[in-house]
Design a protein around this motif. Structure first.
Motif, PDB file in Angstrom:
ATOM      1  N   MET A   1       0.847  -1.176   0.000  1.00 49.44           N
ATOM      2  CA  MET A   1       0.000   0.000   0.000  1.00 49.44           C
ATOM      3  C   MET A   1       0.890   1.236   0.000  1.00 49.44           C
ATOM      4  N   SER A   2       0.338   2.358  -0.401  1.00 44.33           N
ATOM      5  CA  SER A   2       1.150   3.570  -0.353  1.00 44.33           C
ATOM      6  C   SER A   2       0.335   4.732   0.170  1.00 44.33           C
ATOM      7  N   THR A   3       1.041   5.677   0.735  1.00 42.19           N
ATOM      8  CA  THR A   3       0.462   6.910   1.235  1.00 42.19           C
ATOM      9  C   THR A   3       1.376   8.025   0.759  1.00 42.19           C
ATOM     10  N   GLY A   4       0.971   8.709  -0.294  1.00 43.86           N
ATOM     11  CA  GLY A   4       1.864   9.697  -0.889  1.00 43.86           C
ATOM     12  C   GLY A   4       3.041   8.993  -1.532  1.00 43.86           C
ATOM     13  N   ARG A   5       4.261   9.381  -1.191  1.00 38.04           N
ATOM     14  CA  ARG A   5       5.460   8.754  -1.748  1.00 38.04           C
ATOM     15  C   ARG A   5       6.075   7.726  -0.806  1.00 38.04           C
ATOM     16  N   VAL A   6       5.293   7.225   0.152  1.00 38.74           N
ATOM     17  CA  VAL A   6       5.789   6.214   1.081  1.00 38.74           C
ATOM     18  C   VAL A   6       5.032   4.911   0.855  1.00 38.74           C
ATOM     19  N   ALA A   7       5.761   3.838   0.539  1.00 35.35           N
ATOM     20  CA  ALA A   7       5.159   2.509   0.356  1.00 35.35           C
ATOM     21  C   ALA A   7       5.252   1.758   1.674  1.00 35.35           C
ATOM     22  N   ILE A   8       4.156   1.117   2.063  1.00 33.22           N
ATOM     23  CA  ILE A   8       4.068   0.428   3.342  1.00 33.22           C
ATOM     24  C   ILE A   8       3.773  -1.044   3.114  1.00 33.22           C
ATOM     25  N   ASN A   9       4.475  -1.911   3.841  1.00 35.35           N
ATOM     26  CA  ASN A   9       4.172  -3.341   3.868  1.00 35.35           C
ATOM     27  C   ASN A   9       4.030  -3.751   5.323  1.00 35.35           C
ATOM     28  N   GLY A  10       3.141  -4.704   5.570  1.00 37.04           N
ATOM     29  CA  GLY A  10       2.998  -5.259   6.906  1.00 37.04           C
ATOM     30  C   GLY A  10       3.604  -6.642   6.953  1.00 37.04           C
ATOM     31  N   CYS A  11       4.072  -7.047   8.126  1.00 34.92           N
ATOM     32  CA  CYS A  11       4.553  -8.409   8.310  1.00 34.92           C
ATOM     33  C   CYS A  11       4.358  -8.806   9.766  1.00 34.92           C
ATOM     34  N   ILE A  12       4.412 -10.113  10.045  1.00 38.50           N
ATOM     35  CA  ILE A  12       4.215 -10.602  11.410  1.00 38.50           C
ATOM     36  C   ILE A  12       5.249 -11.659  11.760  1.00 38.50           C
ATOM     37  N   SER A  13       5.418 -11.848  13.052  1.00 39.14           N
ATOM     38  CA  SER A  13       6.128 -13.015  13.567  1.00 39.14           C
ATOM     39  C   SER A  13       5.168 -13.688  14.534  1.00 39.14           C
ATOM     40  N   ALA A  14       5.252 -15.000  14.648  1.00 41.27           N
ATOM     41  CA  ALA A  14       4.376 -15.753  15.537  1.00 41.27           C
ATOM     42  C   ALA A  14       5.230 -16.723  16.348  1.00 41.27           C
ATOM     43  N   GLN A  15       5.481 -16.385  17.600  1.00 38.39           N
ATOM     44  CA  GLN A  15       6.324 -17.202  18.466  1.00 38.39           C
ATOM     45  C   GLN A  15       5.456 -18.116  19.326  1.00 38.39           C
ATOM     46  N   ARG A  16       5.859 -19.386  19.445  1.00 32.74           N
ATOM     47  CA  ARG A  16       5.125 -20.339  20.269  1.00 32.74           C
ATOM     48  C   ARG A  16       5.453 -20.123  21.739  1.00 32.74           C
ATOM     49  N   GLY A  17       4.478 -20.404  22.571  1.00 40.85           N
ATOM     50  CA  GLY A  17       4.653 -20.326  24.011  1.00 40.85           C
ATOM     51  C   GLY A  17       3.570 -21.135  24.686  1.00 40.85           C
ATOM     52  N   SER A  18       3.354 -20.892  25.970  1.00 38.33           N
ATOM     53  CA  SER A  18       2.271 -21.574  26.670  1.00 38.33           C
ATOM     54  C   SER A  18       1.887 -20.777  27.901  1.00 38.33           C
ATOM     55  N   VAL A  19       0.628 -20.936  28.275  1.00 36.61           N
ATOM     56  CA  VAL A  19       0.102 -20.408  29.527  1.00 36.61           C
ATOM     57  C   VAL A  19      -0.399 -21.633  30.273  1.00 36.61           C
ATOM     58  N   GLY A  20       0.373 -22.075  31.257  1.00 38.25           N
ATOM     59  CA  GLY A  20       0.045 -23.343  31.908  1.00 38.25           C
ATOM     60  C   GLY A  20       0.169 -24.456  30.892  1.00 38.25           C
ATOM     61  N   GLU A  21      -0.900 -25.237  30.733  1.00 42.22           N
ATOM     62  CA  GLU A  21      -0.872 -26.343  29.770  1.00 42.22           C
ATOM     63  C   GLU A  21      -1.434 -25.955  28.409  1.00 42.22           C
ATOM     64  N   PHE A  22      -1.830 -24.698  28.244  1.00 38.16           N
ATOM     65  CA  PHE A  22      -2.419 -24.249  26.978  1.00 38.16           C
ATOM     66  C   PHE A  22      -1.356 -23.651  26.059  1.00 38.16           C
TER      67      PHE A  22
END
Length: 116
Positions: A1-22
């Motif tokens: 996507m762009s806004t004026g002369r600035v192009a924007i990209n989104g990205c994610i990271s997904a790290q595994r973890g746990s809360v108790g046994e979940f």
């Protein structure tokens, strides 16, 4: 996507973890921005998250950065959320705006876009 002369990209990271046994995933949203214009600009950005089936969009973060003329920044962390793993599909999206410009359209965020 762009806004004026600035192009924007989104990205994610997904790290595994746990809360108790979940089992959980820590989902972090980032943006990359590239300024193709002749002047530096302040760029504001926001990231949103939702469960695809019936979920509503929740803001996970926002920020503001200066992007010099002809340069790129990122990935810059925008925000994160921790979710219990389940059989549901989720999506993350970002948008941005340079000073004096309108908000860009939405950019979907995926893990492969975070790689440099």
């Amino acid at each position: 996507m762009s806004t004026g002369r600035v192009a924007i990209n989104g990205c994610i990271s997904a790290q595994r973890g746990s809360v108790g046994e979940f089992p959980t995933r820590e989902i972090t949203a980032y943006i990359k921005a590239r300024n193709t214009g002749p002047k530096g600009l302040n760029v504001s950005y926001e990231a949103f998250f939702r469960v695809v089936d019936g979920g509503h969009w929740e803001k996970v973060g926002s920020g503001r950065s200066y992007v010099r003329a002809g340069e790129a920044i990122g990935p810059v962390e925008v925000g994160s959320t921790t979710r219990v793993c389940g059989p549901v599909k989720v999506e993350v999206r970002v948008h941005a705006r340079a000073d004096g410009a309108a908000w860009s359209g939405w950019s979907p965020a995926s893990t492969r876009q975070c790689q440099t």
